[in-house]
Enzyme design. Sequence first.
Site, PDB file in Angstrom:
ATOM      1  N   PRO A  79      -2.288  -0.624  -4.501  1.00 36.31           N
ATOM      2  CA  PRO A  79      -2.387   0.650  -5.220  1.00 36.31           C
ATOM      3  C   PRO A  79      -1.420   1.687  -4.642  1.00 36.31           C
ATOM      4  O   PRO A  79      -1.329   1.850  -3.428  1.00 36.31           O
ATOM      5  CB  PRO A  79      -3.841   1.078  -4.996  1.00 36.31           C
ATOM      6  CG  PRO A  79      -4.268   0.373  -3.759  1.00 36.31           C
ATOM      7  CD  PRO A  79      -3.486  -0.900  -3.692  1.00 36.31           C
ATOM      8  N   ILE A  80      -0.716   2.371  -5.523  1.00 34.18           N
ATOM      9  CA  ILE A  80       0.212   3.439  -5.106  1.00 34.18           C
ATOM     10  C   ILE A  80      -0.074   4.680  -5.941  1.00 34.18           C
ATOM     11  O   ILE A  80      -0.022   4.635  -7.173  1.00 34.18           O
ATOM     12  CB  ILE A  80       1.687   3.007  -5.289  1.00 34.18           C
ATOM     13  CG1 ILE A  80       1.984   1.769  -4.439  1.00 34.18           C
ATOM     14  CG2 ILE A  80       2.634   4.139  -4.925  1.00 34.18           C
ATOM     15  CD1 ILE A  80       3.445   1.372  -4.406  1.00 34.18           C
ATOM     16  N   SER A 108      -4.187   2.713  -8.574  1.00 35.81           N
ATOM     17  CA  SER A 108      -4.744   3.835  -7.811  1.00 35.81           C
ATOM     18  C   SER A 108      -5.394   4.849  -8.747  1.00 35.81           C
ATOM     19  O   SER A 108      -4.860   5.134  -9.831  1.00 35.81           O
ATOM     20  CB  SER A 108      -3.609   4.517  -7.038  1.00 35.81           C
ATOM     21  OG  SER A 108      -4.050   5.751  -6.520  1.00 35.81           O
ATOM     22  N   TYR A 131     -10.368   6.591  -4.903  1.00 40.92           N
ATOM     23  CA  TYR A 131     -10.522   7.648  -3.902  1.00 40.92           C
ATOM     24  C   TYR A 131     -11.656   8.539  -4.388  1.00 40.92           C
ATOM     25  O   TYR A 131     -11.716   8.860  -5.583  1.00 40.92           O
ATOM     26  CB  TYR A 131      -9.251   8.496  -3.800  1.00 40.92           C
ATOM     27  CG  TYR A 131      -8.147   7.919  -2.958  1.00 40.92           C
ATOM     28  CD1 TYR A 131      -8.397   7.410  -1.688  1.00 40.92           C
ATOM     29  CD2 TYR A 131      -6.834   7.924  -3.411  1.00 40.92           C
ATOM     30  CE1 TYR A 131      -7.364   6.912  -0.898  1.00 40.92           C
ATOM     31  CE2 TYR A 131      -5.800   7.429  -2.629  1.00 40.92           C
ATOM     32  CZ  TYR A 131      -6.082   6.922  -1.380  1.00 40.92           C
ATOM     33  OH  TYR A 131      -5.061   6.432  -0.605  1.00 40.92           O
ATOM     34  N   THR A 157     -11.054   2.650  -0.997  1.00 33.28           N
ATOM     35  CA  THR A 157     -10.180   2.853   0.172  1.00 33.28           C
ATOM     36  C   THR A 157     -10.899   3.725   1.197  1.00 33.28           C
ATOM     37  O   THR A 157     -11.358   4.815   0.881  1.00 33.28           O
ATOM     38  CB  THR A 157      -8.846   3.495  -0.265  1.00 33.28           C
ATOM     39  OG1 THR A 157      -8.193   2.588  -1.158  1.00 33.28           O
ATOM     40  CG2 THR A 157      -7.942   3.761   0.926  1.00 33.28           C
ATOM     41  N   ARG A 166       2.450  13.151   7.652  1.00 24.67           N
ATOM     42  CA  ARG A 166       3.692  12.430   7.332  1.00 24.67           C
ATOM     43  C   ARG A 166       4.851  13.396   7.477  1.00 24.67           C
ATOM     44  O   ARG A 166       5.081  14.251   6.627  1.00 24.67           O
ATOM     45  CB  ARG A 166       3.590  11.846   5.928  1.00 24.67           C
ATOM     46  CG  ARG A 166       2.339  10.959   5.826  1.00 24.67           C
ATOM     47  CD  ARG A 166       2.091  10.435   4.457  1.00 24.67           C
ATOM     48  NE  ARG A 166       0.778   9.798   4.405  1.00 24.67           N
ATOM     49  CZ  ARG A 166       0.195   9.409   3.286  1.00 24.67           C
ATOM     50  NH1 ARG A 166       0.811   9.571   2.130  1.00 24.67           N
ATOM     51  NH2 ARG A 166      -1.001   8.845   3.308  1.00 24.67           N
ATOM     52  N   LYS A 210     -11.087  -1.531   1.215  1.00 28.76           N
ATOM     53  CA  LYS A 210      -9.656  -1.465   1.596  1.00 28.76           C
ATOM     54  C   LYS A 210      -9.454  -0.554   2.800  1.00 28.76           C
ATOM     55  O   LYS A 210      -9.847   0.610   2.777  1.00 28.76           O
ATOM     56  CB  LYS A 210      -8.821  -0.937   0.415  1.00 28.76           C
ATOM     57  CG  LYS A 210      -7.337  -0.795   0.745  1.00 28.76           C
ATOM     58  CD  LYS A 210      -6.523  -0.421  -0.487  1.00 28.76           C
ATOM     59  CE  LYS A 210      -5.029  -0.454  -0.228  1.00 28.76           C
ATOM     60  NZ  LYS A 210      -4.500   0.708   0.468  1.00 28.76           N
ATOM     61  N   HIS A 234      -2.858   1.086   5.643  1.00 28.54           N
ATOM     62  CA  HIS A 234      -2.257   1.978   4.644  1.00 28.54           C
ATOM     63  C   HIS A 234      -0.735   2.034   4.824  1.00 28.54           C
ATOM     64  O   HIS A 234      -0.092   3.063   4.603  1.00 28.54           O
ATOM     65  CB  HIS A 234      -2.855   3.386   4.781  1.00 28.54           C
ATOM     66  CG  HIS A 234      -3.073   4.089   3.474  1.00 28.54           C
ATOM     67  ND1 HIS A 234      -4.304   4.211   2.881  1.00 28.54           N
ATOM     68  CD2 HIS A 234      -2.211   4.739   2.648  1.00 28.54           C
ATOM     69  CE1 HIS A 234      -4.184   4.903   1.760  1.00 28.54           C
ATOM     70  NE2 HIS A 234      -2.919   5.228   1.594  1.00 28.54           N
ATOM     71  N   GLY A 288       3.190  -2.871  -1.220  1.00 26.27           N
ATOM     72  CA  GLY A 288       3.187  -1.447  -1.523  1.00 26.27           C
ATOM     73  C   GLY A 288       4.606  -0.955  -1.719  1.00 26.27           C
ATOM     74  O   GLY A 288       5.095  -0.845  -2.850  1.00 26.27           O
TER      75      GLY A 288
END
Length: 358
Positions: A79-80, A108, A131, A157, A166, A210, A234, A288
């Site tokens: 999933p993205i 996703s 999510y 997830t 990030r 996940k 992830h 991914g």
Amino acid sequence: MAAEFTCNQEIIEVARRNLTQDVWDYLTGAAESETTLRRNRYALDKLAFLPRVCRDVSKVDPSSTFLGHKLRIPVMLAPIGSLQAIHEGGGAASCTAASKFGTIPMISSITLPSLEDCAKSAEGPKIFQLYVRGDKAWIRDILGRAKAAGYTALALTVDSAVYGIRERQLMNAYQPPSVKAQTNRHLQSAITWELMDWIKAEWGGPFILKGVATAVDTKMAIERGVDIIYVSNHGGRQLDHCLGAMETLPTVVAAAAGKAKILIDGGFVRGSDVIKAVALGADAVLIGRLQGWALAAGGADGLLRCLELLEREITNTLALLGLVSFKELTKDYVCQVDPLGPCHEMSAFAHLPNGRLV
Ligand SMILES: Cc1cc2nc3c(=O)[nH]c(=O)nc-3n(C[C@H](O)[C@H](O)[C@H](O)COP(=O)(O)O)c2cc1C
């Protein structure tokens, strides 16, 4: 055009040209020092093969099955979120490529188009990844929509209690569309085993957890009836300084003791990587970044070509190992070695101009 790509390195080089720096960094980067990202490759690069010879490998079958569905190769699409920033087709392009090729996409809950439009865009089984962005009524509603749209399994997830730091995104001042649009992100921090039980019961079908990284959580999940354990950090985008996913895999496989199916992702970009994972006990691998790069290079056709190239690599490697199918593959075909060079997201590709694309 897409069908002309001769290897996945070529696809990645075109993706780099097609993406702006901030979207490239969103897709390719990871959290903080990016140590987990590099360890994902390290864990793969430190495995070598032990091939057998003088066996008839004139017919190799690289297929596999998952949840009763045939997979043309044991590779599915991870999933993205915000796929629409990478390619205008978003999740629908992934569904199209998966359907044409013969594998399963995991869609996703924070990508576009909607879960219904992704489901409608192509034939074939699909998995919905959730999510948590609302209360139980919100969850019940979105699960009902996913069921009505025909998704065959649910992945929850659980490695994303908070959003990873990030630094590439921070330095570019870039927020992906899903982050900009989202509300109630904080509810992801409040997921407990009890809420997982409730979501699993509410879904009522095949259930995937996940983001599992330890034996203890594997055992807890299986005691609570989880069908499928998805080993993942992830792609290094959440907790930094984790083990590489492939270092975690044997621990999880031992803890699961055959009571659950095992999926894995993190650093998989070659057929040989997939074979290493299956040898050590994974039922299938998910891609991914490679999926994102292929979409950026050529949309659904680019991703289809990427999967075909992986299939060619898998078939070739199985034959050179002396194997005609995944059924014969065991851990006796791999051993530990020291990696030959620095491990990073591009270390599987030997012919990049400066050894790396940034
Ligand atoms: C751009 C991007 C967005 C992602 N979005 C999600 C998501 O919405 N849900 C999720 O469970 N995982 C998400 N992931 C993690 C992937 O599902 C997967 O675990 C990871 O990419 C695997 O590592 P790899 O990129 O090295 O193959 C995302 C990964 C990337 C690269």
